[in-house]
Design a protein around this motif. Structure first.
Motif, mmCIF file in Angstrom:
data_model
loop_
_atom_site.group_PDB
_atom_site.id
_atom_site.type_symbol
_atom_site.label_atom_id
_atom_site.label_comp_id
_atom_site.label_asym_id
_atom_site.label_seq_id
_atom_site.Cartn_x
_atom_site.Cartn_y
_atom_site.Cartn_z
ATOM 1 N N GLU A 66 17.386 -1.862 -12.161
ATOM 2 C CA GLU A 66 16.963 -2.763 -11.097
ATOM 3 C C GLU A 66 17.706 -2.506 -9.777
ATOM 4 O O GLU A 66 17.372 -3.094 -8.757
ATOM 5 C CB GLU A 66 17.157 -4.219 -11.535
ATOM 6 C CG GLU A 66 16.268 -4.626 -12.695
ATOM 7 C CD GLU A 66 14.785 -4.533 -12.387
ATOM 8 O OE1 GLU A 66 14.386 -4.858 -11.254
ATOM 9 O OE2 GLU A 66 14.015 -4.101 -13.275
ATOM 10 N N ASP A 67 18.698 -1.626 -9.818
ATOM 11 C CA ASP A 67 19.462 -1.252 -8.628
ATOM 12 C C ASP A 67 18.955 0.123 -8.169
ATOM 13 O O ASP A 67 19.382 1.150 -8.683
ATOM 14 C CB ASP A 67 20.954 -1.206 -8.961
ATOM 15 C CG ASP A 67 21.837 -0.851 -7.778
ATOM 16 O OD1 ASP A 67 21.368 -0.158 -6.837
ATOM 17 O OD2 ASP A 67 23.017 -1.244 -7.801
ATOM 18 N N LYS A 68 18.035 0.119 -7.210
ATOM 19 C CA LYS A 68 17.333 1.344 -6.821
ATOM 20 C C LYS A 68 18.283 2.467 -6.408
ATOM 21 O O LYS A 68 18.114 3.621 -6.819
ATOM 22 C CB LYS A 68 16.353 1.035 -5.688
ATOM 23 C CG LYS A 68 15.488 2.218 -5.318
ATOM 24 C CD LYS A 68 14.460 1.866 -4.279
ATOM 25 C CE LYS A 68 13.595 3.085 -3.992
ATOM 26 N NZ LYS A 68 12.508 2.788 -3.075
ATOM 27 N N LEU B 118 21.506 2.908 -7.204
ATOM 28 C CA LEU B 118 22.274 3.372 -8.358
ATOM 29 C C LEU B 118 21.416 4.215 -9.292
ATOM 30 O O LEU B 118 21.815 5.303 -9.700
ATOM 31 C CB LEU B 118 22.865 2.181 -9.120
ATOM 32 C CG LEU B 118 23.536 2.510 -10.459
ATOM 33 C CD1 LEU B 118 24.712 3.460 -10.262
ATOM 34 C CD2 LEU B 118 23.972 1.234 -11.154
ATOM 35 N N GLU C 185 20.124 -3.603 -15.865
ATOM 36 C CA GLU C 185 20.668 -3.970 -14.554
ATOM 37 C C GLU C 185 20.695 -2.753 -13.629
ATOM 38 O O GLU C 185 20.353 -2.846 -12.453
ATOM 39 C CB GLU C 185 22.076 -4.552 -14.684
ATOM 40 C CG GLU C 185 22.108 -5.934 -15.269
ATOM 41 C CD GLU C 185 23.517 -6.439 -15.557
ATOM 42 O OE1 GLU C 185 24.500 -5.679 -15.364
ATOM 43 O OE2 GLU C 185 23.647 -7.598 -15.988
#
Length: 116
Positions: A101-103, A105, A98
């Protein structure tokens, strides 16, 4: 979560069961290469060791409860995390995927990764 659903959630990471432990691995070079390109001038290549450095920062900052449970054993062409606690490793890899997938972060976490 059934195993088929779990495998889809963590893809392109993949799950491997052993006699007394479990592993989750990634063949490097095809997933999120742009993360490592941001620090290419520092020597990051996106190899298994670089992924382990990124995963270590994630573990320390986002999942410290797993620090003594999830271990890393990277190779040049493969990232690998393992544990004797399957539930802990599943929770780790789901949350790490996850984060990947959070650029914003993942780039923030990667800014603190150390070259191995």
């Amino acid at each position: 979560m059934n195993i088929n659903n779990f495998e889809k959630v963590i893809y392109p990471f993949f799950w491997v069961e052993h006699d007394k432990s479990v592993s989750v691995c990634l063949n490097v070079g095809e997933y999120k290469t742009e993360i490592f390109e941001t620090r290419e001038d520092e020597g990051f290549e996106g190899n298994g060791y670089d992924w382990a450095s990124l995963a270590q920062v994630f573990l320390e900052e986002k999942k410290p409860e797993f620090i003594n449970i999830v271990k890393f054993d990277p190779e040049g062409s493969m990232f690998c995390a393992y544990s004797s606690d399957a539930d802990a490793l599943k929770a780790f890899i789901i949350s790490f995927k996850e984060a990947c997938e959070d650029k914003i972060l993942i780039l923030d976490l990667f800014s603190r990764a150390e070259l191995d």
